[in-house]
Design a protein around this motif. Structure first.
Motif, PDB file in Angstrom:
ATOM      1  N   ALA A  40       0.862  -1.214   0.108  1.00  0.00           N
ATOM      2  CA  ALA A  40      -0.022  -0.089   0.086  1.00  0.00           C
ATOM      3  C   ALA A  40       1.003   1.249   0.125  1.00  0.00           C
ATOM      4  O   ALA A  40       0.437   2.315  -0.408  1.00  0.00           O
ATOM      5  N   ARG A  41       2.270   0.988   0.692  1.00  0.00           N
ATOM      6  CA  ARG A  41       2.835   2.520   0.601  1.00  0.00           C
ATOM      7  C   ARG A  41       3.119   2.981  -0.973  1.00  0.00           C
ATOM      8  O   ARG A  41       3.428   2.103  -1.601  1.00  0.00           O
ATOM      9  N   ARG A  42       2.912   4.078  -1.095  1.00  0.00           N
ATOM     10  CA  ARG A  42       3.308   4.941  -2.495  1.00  0.00           C
ATOM     11  C   ARG A  42       3.705   6.078  -2.168  1.00  0.00           C
ATOM     12  O   ARG A  42       3.437   6.813  -1.136  1.00  0.00           O
ATOM     13  N   THR A  43       4.999   6.290  -3.143  1.00  0.00           N
ATOM     14  CA  THR A  43       5.349   7.751  -3.027  1.00  0.00           C
ATOM     15  C   THR A  43       4.155   8.615  -3.341  1.00  0.00           C
ATOM     16  O   THR A  43       3.879   8.888  -4.739  1.00  0.00           O
ATOM     17  N   ASN A  44       3.847   9.617  -2.357  1.00  0.00           N
ATOM     18  CA  ASN A  44       2.518  10.411  -2.681  1.00  0.00           C
ATOM     19  C   ASN A  44       2.758  11.676  -2.115  1.00  0.00           C
ATOM     20  O   ASN A  44       2.989  11.680  -0.729  1.00  0.00           O
ATOM     21  N   MET A  45       2.305  12.790  -2.811  1.00  0.00           N
ATOM     22  CA  MET A  45       2.405  14.060  -2.282  1.00  0.00           C
ATOM     23  C   MET A  45       1.165  14.541  -2.027  1.00  0.00           C
ATOM     24  O   MET A  45       0.667  15.956  -1.744  1.00  0.00           O
ATOM     25  N   PHE A  46       0.008  13.977  -2.199  1.00  0.00           N
ATOM     26  CA  PHE A  46      -1.251  14.312  -2.028  1.00  0.00           C
ATOM     27  C   PHE A  46      -1.621  14.401  -0.776  1.00  0.00           C
ATOM     28  O   PHE A  46      -1.990  13.281  -0.008  1.00  0.00           O
ATOM     29  N   VAL A  47      -1.703  15.782  -0.246  1.00  0.00           N
ATOM     30  CA  VAL A  47      -2.010  15.864   1.368  1.00  0.00           C
ATOM     31  C   VAL A  47      -2.868  16.820   1.624  1.00  0.00           C
ATOM     32  O   VAL A  47      -2.952  17.778   0.831  1.00  0.00           O
ATOM     33  N   ASP A  48      -3.275  16.765   2.980  1.00  0.00           N
ATOM     34  CA  ASP A  48      -4.201  17.846   3.356  1.00  0.00           C
ATOM     35  C   ASP A  48      -2.933  19.082   3.922  1.00  0.00           C
ATOM     36  O   ASP A  48      -2.390  18.912   4.863  1.00  0.00           O
ATOM     37  N   ARG A  49      -2.842  20.123   3.184  1.00  0.00           N
ATOM     38  CA  ARG A  49      -1.876  21.004   3.585  1.00  0.00           C
ATOM     39  C   ARG A  49      -2.003  21.997   4.657  1.00  0.00           C
ATOM     40  O   ARG A  49      -1.232  22.504   5.047  1.00  0.00           O
TER      41      ARG A  49
END
Ligand SMILES: Cc1cc2nc3c(=O)[nH]c(=O)nc-3n(C[C@H](O)[C@H](O)[C@H](O)COP(=O)(O)O)c2cc1C
Length: 192
Positions: A19-28
């Motif tokens: 499930a771990r993905r390089t991901n920058m979609f976050v609640d800023r």
């Protein structure tokens, strides 16, 4: 200190790894708490490390620290003669997530130990990212730009020579990433 044996729920561990993905979609707007950052760094320290020298170093960067990090990196990149577009981009790139974690690896007493320290710190980083995934926290491992290791180590408060293993973008995950197809591992079998 004794630790209970982990559950035999192998599937949940396998699923977590996948499930771990390089991901920058976050609640800023919602930074991770200091407690959560501490918890993740503590879990990182359960990684194997040769001679138990605990070679990892951590620096948590939030708020205005992120733009200051951007200036430090941008200046170092410019001094290194990097592409001017990348130099400008570096000024604001650490503000894309509310939390940045700099992870460093200390110098060893031989080149071999220094290399082993980096191996151990990479293992620690994976621990941290898996623990983050389990908590719904997105992580994105970014390389320290060429020519800026020394400046970033100094910014982070690390000893001179500490190698910057990664500059990790982090935050509460807001969207999932597509799962890339993984090539099957090549395993050479040597049985006699
Ligand atoms: C040592 C290291 C350095 C990395 N540096 C970068 C980077 O600078 N920029 C980037 O976009 N991804 C970077 N990554 C992340 C990889 O691009 C990512 O792991 C790869 O695309 C596989 O995707 P996944 O992590 O979602 O499986 C780095 C990963 C590692 C292990």
């Amino acid at each position: 200190m004794s630790v209970d044996h982990p559950s035999n729920d192998r599937h949940s561990i396998d699923d977590l790894i996948r499930a771990r993905r390089t991901n920058m979609f976050v609640d800023r707007e919602r930074p991770l708490s200091d407690d959560v950052i501490h918890e993740l760094c503590e879990l990182a320290t359960w990684a194997p490390n040769h001679k138990r020298n605990w070679p990892w170093r951590f620096a948590s960067v939030t708020g205005g620290g992120r733009s200051r990090l951007g200036r430090v990196v941008s200046n170092a990149m410019a001094a290194h003669g990097d592409d001017p577009n990348k130099v400008t981009k570096a000024l604001t790139k650490y503000e894309r997530t509310p939390n940045i974690l700099i992870i460093g690896s200390i110098v060893g007493d031989t080149d071999e130990r220094t290399a082993e320290n980096r191996d151990a710190v990479a293992a620690a980083a994976q621990n941290l990212m898996l623990a983050a995934t389990a908590r719904g926290i997105a992580t994105y491992w970014g390389s320290c730009p060429r020519g800026s290791h020394e400046a970033v180590a100094d910014f982070a408060g690390f000893d001179p020579g500490t190698h910057i293993v990664g500059i990790f973008y982090m935050g509460h995950q807001s969207a999932t990433m597509e799962v890339p197809v993984r090539p099957d591992p090549v395993i050479n079998v040597i049985d006699n």
